[in-house]
Design a protein around this motif. Structure first.
Motif, PDB file in Angstrom:
ATOM      1  N   LEU A   1      -2.473  25.790  20.811  1.00  0.00           N
ATOM      2  CA  LEU A   1      -3.334  24.712  21.308  1.00  0.00           C
ATOM      3  C   LEU A   1      -4.673  24.688  20.572  1.00  0.00           C
ATOM      4  CD1 LEU A   1      -3.657  22.442  23.422  1.00  0.00           C
ATOM      5  CD2 LEU A   1      -4.549  24.153  24.995  1.00  0.00           C
TER       6      LEU A   1
ATOM      7  N   CYS B   1      -1.884  18.918  19.288  1.00  0.00           N
ATOM      8  CA  CYS B   1      -2.599  19.561  20.387  1.00  0.00           C
ATOM      9  C   CYS B   1      -2.391  18.816  21.701  1.00  0.00           C
ATOM     10  CB  CYS B   1      -4.086  19.690  20.059  1.00  0.00           C
ATOM     11  SG  CYS B   1      -4.929  18.146  19.659  1.00  0.00           S
TER      12      CYS B   1
ATOM     13  N   CYS C   1      -8.938  14.436  18.588  1.00  0.00           N
ATOM     14  CA  CYS C   1      -7.680  15.182  18.406  1.00  0.00           C
ATOM     15  C   CYS C   1      -6.922  14.667  17.191  1.00  0.00           C
ATOM     16  CB  CYS C   1      -6.821  15.083  19.653  1.00  0.00           C
ATOM     17  SG  CYS C   1      -7.508  15.971  21.082  1.00  0.00           S
TER      18      CYS C   1
END
Length: 235
Positions: free
Chosen positions: A95, A117, A230
């Motif tokens: 992660l 992620c 992200c």
């Protein structure tokens, strides 16, 4: 559990050619599922962390990590305590690690180009009851996963020059104004200013986001939003 691991064609999952080793993913997961002590769990973990799902020396994560996460959670639930700890550690590493270029996104049931992620985080959110019952480490993973929010648009209403988008929010949208990725039909656009109008209440996922400078027609029902940061996260 072994059947689920063996059912995956690890060779077919793309990954950085210099670092991703599909055989390590398959062998590592099988070994971790069978581990009966600390030494066996550590040996399996080294396979997975040395090119199976992440490359620890490079802090790199591969698309295989998103496929492996539910299997690692199964191991955490059913395996030896040493295997459980190793599995949670690997998920935590995956992660927080960084993808590379074209190997930064995966296909999921809710999107065709989801950041790795976010895909991992949403697997964790789907198993929140399990993780909450695994003590401090499980709860810490859930807290980290919550930062990778996802919003699915149900309907939109124009408000002056902005749009109020109503839908379901998974995870926690941070306070303030943020950029978000809009995923529509395989295409990705960046929304520069998105803010939480109202948060979910009483266990419901229903929420409202305000999208600045966009018209409702640009935000069709079924479209999904993800954190822009992200999508930009990579080596």
């Amino acid at each position: 559990m072994l059947d689920a691991i063996n059912a995956v064609d690890w060779d077919a999952i793309p990954g950085h050619p210099d670092w991703y080793e599909p055989a390590r993913a398959a062998h590592g997961l099988r070994a971790l599922a069978d581990a009966a002590n600390l030494v066996e769990a550590a040996e399996a973990s080294s396979l997975l962390g040395g090119g199976g799902i992440v490359h620890g020396h490079s802090a790199a994560v591969f698309p295989a990590a998103a496929v492996a996460t539910p299997l690692l959670l199964d191991i955490a639930q059913q395996g030896h305590p040493a295997a459980r700890d190793a599995a949670l550690g690997l998920v935590d590493e995956a992660l927080s690690s960084y993808p590379h270029g074209e190997y930064s996104r995966v296909t999921t049931s809710y999107g065709t180009a989801v950041p790795i992620c976010c895909a991992i985080a949403h697997q964790l959110q789907a198993r929140s009851a399990l993780l909450a019952g695994l003590g401090k480490r499980g709860k810490a993973l859930l807290a980290d996963a919550a930062e990778h929010w996802r919003f699915k648009i149900r309907e939109c209403v124009a408000e002056s020059n902005d749009t109020a988008a109503f839908g379901a929010l998974v995870g926690c949208f941070p306070s303030g104004v943020h950029a978000a990725e809009l995923h529509v039909g395989g295409e990705i656009a960046v929304l520069d200013e998105v803010a939480l109008e109202y948060a979910p209440e009483d266990g419901s996922a229903e929420a409202c986001l305000r999208v600045a400078g966009r018209r409702p027609a640009e935000l069709p029902p079924g479209a999904a939003l993800f954190p822009s940061e992200c999508g930009e996260r990579m080596h």
